[in-house]
Design a protein around this motif. Structure first.
Motif, PDB file in Angstrom:
ATOM      1  N   VAL A  42      77.347 -74.237 110.763  1.00  0.00           N
ATOM      2  CA  VAL A  42      78.149 -74.549 111.941  1.00  0.00           C
ATOM      3  C   VAL A  42      77.984 -76.003 112.385  1.00  0.00           C
ATOM      4  CG1 VAL A  42      78.107 -72.188 112.849  1.00  0.00           C
ATOM      5  CG2 VAL A  42      76.300 -73.772 113.482  1.00  0.00           C
ATOM      6  N   ASP A  43      78.988 -76.468 113.112  1.00  0.00           N
ATOM      7  CA  ASP A  43      78.861 -77.735 113.820  1.00  0.00           C
ATOM      8  C   ASP A  43      78.405 -77.408 115.242  1.00  0.00           C
ATOM      9  OD1 ASP A  43      81.101 -76.777 115.225  1.00  0.00           O
ATOM     10  OD2 ASP A  43      82.498 -78.051 114.126  1.00  0.00           O
ATOM     11  N   CYS A  44      78.197 -78.444 116.053  1.00  0.00           N
ATOM     12  CA  CYS A  44      77.673 -78.231 117.414  1.00  0.00           C
ATOM     13  C   CYS A  44      78.583 -77.351 118.269  1.00  0.00           C
ATOM     14  CB  CYS A  44      77.449 -79.567 118.113  1.00  0.00           C
ATOM     15  SG  CYS A  44      75.924 -80.378 117.619  1.00  0.00           S
ATOM     16  N   GLU A  45      79.882 -77.565 118.186  1.00  0.00           N
ATOM     17  CA  GLU A  45      80.804 -76.803 119.034  1.00  0.00           C
ATOM     18  C   GLU A  45      80.841 -75.322 118.659  1.00  0.00           C
ATOM     19  OE1 GLU A  45      82.187 -77.714 121.949  1.00  0.00           O
ATOM     20  OE2 GLU A  45      80.954 -79.474 121.582  1.00  0.00           O
ATOM     21  N   THR A  46      80.826 -75.033 117.365  1.00  0.00           N
ATOM     22  CA  THR A  46      80.799 -73.635 116.929  1.00  0.00           C
ATOM     23  C   THR A  46      79.480 -72.990 117.330  1.00  0.00           C
ATOM     24  OG1 THR A  46      82.248 -74.177 115.074  1.00  0.00           O
ATOM     25  CG2 THR A  46      81.052 -72.084 114.943  1.00  0.00           C
ATOM     26  N   ALA A  47      78.385 -73.716 117.146  1.00  0.00           N
ATOM     27  CA  ALA A  47      77.068 -73.200 117.556  1.00  0.00           C
ATOM     28  C   ALA A  47      77.066 -72.912 119.050  1.00  0.00           C
ATOM     29  CB  ALA A  47      75.974 -74.197 117.195  1.00  0.00           C
ATOM     30  N   LEU A  48      77.648 -73.805 119.835  1.00  0.00           N
ATOM     31  CA  LEU A  48      77.688 -73.619 121.287  1.00  0.00           C
ATOM     32  C   LEU A  48      78.461 -72.350 121.655  1.00  0.00           C
ATOM     33  CD1 LEU A  48      76.831 -74.855 123.976  1.00  0.00           C
ATOM     34  CD2 LEU A  48      78.961 -76.159 123.961  1.00  0.00           C
ATOM     35  N   GLN A  49      79.579 -72.094 120.996  1.00  0.00           N
ATOM     36  CA  GLN A  49      80.349 -70.878 121.269  1.00  0.00           C
ATOM     37  C   GLN A  49      79.546 -69.627 120.917  1.00  0.00           C
ATOM     38  OE1 GLN A  49      83.166 -70.577 123.013  1.00  0.00           O
ATOM     39  NE2 GLN A  49      82.833 -72.754 123.315  1.00  0.00           N
ATOM     40  N   GLN A  50      78.830 -69.683 119.793  1.00  0.00           N
ATOM     41  CA  GLN A  50      78.016 -68.536 119.381  1.00  0.00           C
ATOM     42  C   GLN A  50      76.844 -68.331 120.347  1.00  0.00           C
ATOM     43  OE1 GLN A  50      78.983 -68.351 114.628  1.00  0.00           O
ATOM     44  NE2 GLN A  50      77.041 -69.233 115.183  1.00  0.00           N
ATOM     45  N   ILE A  51      76.257 -69.421 120.817  1.00  0.00           N
ATOM     46  CA  ILE A  51      75.175 -69.345 121.802  1.00  0.00           C
ATOM     47  C   ILE A  51      75.683 -68.663 123.072  1.00  0.00           C
ATOM     48  CG2 ILE A  51      73.757 -70.744 123.378  1.00  0.00           C
ATOM     49  CD1 ILE A  51      73.558 -72.805 121.025  1.00  0.00           C
ATOM     50  N   GLU A  68      70.477 -75.801 138.926  1.00  0.00           N
ATOM     51  CA  GLU A  68      70.395 -77.238 139.191  1.00  0.00           C
ATOM     52  C   GLU A  68      69.645 -77.955 138.069  1.00  0.00           C
ATOM     53  OE1 GLU A  68      68.789 -77.955 143.069  1.00  0.00           O
ATOM     54  OE2 GLU A  68      70.242 -76.649 144.028  1.00  0.00           O
ATOM     55  N   LEU A  69      68.865 -77.203 137.321  1.00  0.00           N
ATOM     56  CA  LEU A  69      68.116 -77.771 136.200  1.00  0.00           C
ATOM     57  C   LEU A  69      69.052 -78.011 135.029  1.00  0.00           C
ATOM     58  CD1 LEU A  69      64.976 -75.489 136.470  1.00  0.00           C
ATOM     59  CD2 LEU A  69      65.217 -77.846 137.270  1.00  0.00           C
ATOM     60  N   ALA A  70      68.588 -78.816 134.079  1.00  0.00           N
ATOM     61  CA  ALA A  70      69.407 -79.169 132.919  1.00  0.00           C
ATOM     62  C   ALA A  70      69.839 -77.931 132.139  1.00  0.00           C
ATOM     63  CB  ALA A  70      68.613 -80.109 132.020  1.00  0.00           C
ATOM     64  N   ASP A  71      71.066 -77.977 131.626  1.00  0.00           N
ATOM     65  CA  ASP A  71      71.614 -76.908 130.806  1.00  0.00           C
ATOM     66  C   ASP A  71      71.106 -77.101 129.374  1.00  0.00           C
ATOM     67  OD1 ASP A  71      73.120 -75.115 129.392  1.00  0.00           O
ATOM     68  OD2 ASP A  71      75.056 -75.958 129.947  1.00  0.00           O
ATOM     69  N   GLU A  72      70.377 -76.110 128.860  1.00  0.00           N
ATOM     70  CA  GLU A  72      69.752 -76.249 127.549  1.00  0.00           C
ATOM     71  C   GLU A  72      70.665 -75.913 126.378  1.00  0.00           C
ATOM     72  OE1 GLU A  72      67.456 -73.362 129.561  1.00  0.00           O
ATOM     73  OE2 GLU A  72      69.589 -72.995 129.605  1.00  0.00           O
ATOM     74  N   SER A  73      71.859 -75.412 126.616  1.00  0.00           N
ATOM     75  CA  SER A  73      72.712 -74.937 125.525  1.00  0.00           C
ATOM     76  C   SER A  73      73.105 -76.043 124.541  1.00  0.00           C
ATOM     77  CB  SER A  73      73.965 -74.263 126.083  1.00  0.00           C
ATOM     78  OG  SER A  73      74.705 -75.164 126.870  1.00  0.00           O
ATOM     79  N   ARG A  74      73.353 -77.236 125.022  1.00  0.00           N
ATOM     80  CA  ARG A  74      73.734 -78.328 124.103  1.00  0.00           C
ATOM     81  C   ARG A  74      72.563 -78.742 123.214  1.00  0.00           C
ATOM     82  NH1 ARG A  74      78.877 -79.352 123.756  1.00  0.00           N
ATOM     83  NH2 ARG A  74      80.062 -78.948 125.629  1.00  0.00           N
ATOM     84  N   GLU A  75      71.351 -78.716 123.762  1.00  0.00           N
ATOM     85  CA  GLU A  75      70.173 -79.018 122.937  1.00  0.00           C
ATOM     86  C   GLU A  75      69.993 -77.957 121.851  1.00  0.00           C
ATOM     87  OE1 GLU A  75      66.844 -81.248 125.491  1.00  0.00           O
ATOM     88  OE2 GLU A  75      67.471 -79.331 126.357  1.00  0.00           O
TER      89      GLU A  75
END
Length: 196
Positions: A42-51, A68-75
């Protein structure tokens, strides 16, 4: 919770019931369809959708901007799309599998959370036989019956899970059905915990 004997016979009956008892296992087809459609490379966007889908289906407690804390999904998505993850996800080595889940569990560095349940669920959807799902129901059962110490040590978890699999006569490393680990996970979640 249905009453299944923890044996090869009980496990085979459970698998049969999964496919035929729509009333008790109304979720089975949709979960199997999701597993079947899950993309590994997967690329990042596909991984993000699966996450996002895993978080929604299994309540893995990712924030997706609701905190309010950082969103960890992109990492997490960046790590999943990385060469480090992609080169190891197809492993047949239990030690490599355990290390990969730990690395993914730690990938959300901004918040510093250890996301073992999420990491095991994501990897499980890539290769169910190599990555047993770590969740509280399974961990409690393995702790009570298969010497798991529940220190969030995924290698130790795999060892206890393997001892359970021996009891039902399943070897997830050599079995030909690539979904066998999916069935084993669902079996642990659905056996009567009072039945040994």
């Amino acid at each position: 919770m249905l009453n299944y004997e923890v044996s090869k016979k009980g496990y085979e009956q459970f698998k049969k019931d999964l496919k035929t008892n729509n009333e008790a296992f109304h979720w089975f087809k949709s979960e199997l369809d999701f597993l079947d459609s899950f993309k590994i490379k997967v690329d990042c966007e596909t991984a993000l959708q699966q996450i996002k889908t895993i978080n929604s289906k299994y309540s893995t407690h990712l924030s997706f901007g609701k905190s309010e804390l950082a969103d960890e999904s992109r990492e997490l998505a960046a790590f999943i799309a990385s060469k480090s993850f992609q080169s190891r996800i197809g492993t047949k080595d239990i030690d490599v599998a355990a290390a990969l889940v730990i690395d993914l569990a730690k990938a959300a560095k901004t918040r510093g959370r250890f996301l073992l349940s999420f990491a095991s669920k994501y990897c499980h959807h890539c290769y169910p036989n190599m990555f047993p799902i770590y969740d509280s129901i399974n961990a409690i059962y393995l702790k009570e019956n298969y010497s798991y110490k529940d220190k969030k040590d995924y290698g130790e978890y795999i060892d206890a899970y393997s001892r359970f699999c021996q009891k039902i006569d399943v070897n997830l490393v050599t079995v030909s059905n690539r979904y066998e680990g999916f069935y084993v996970d669902k079996f642990i979640n659905n056996i009567d915990k009072n039945t040994k």
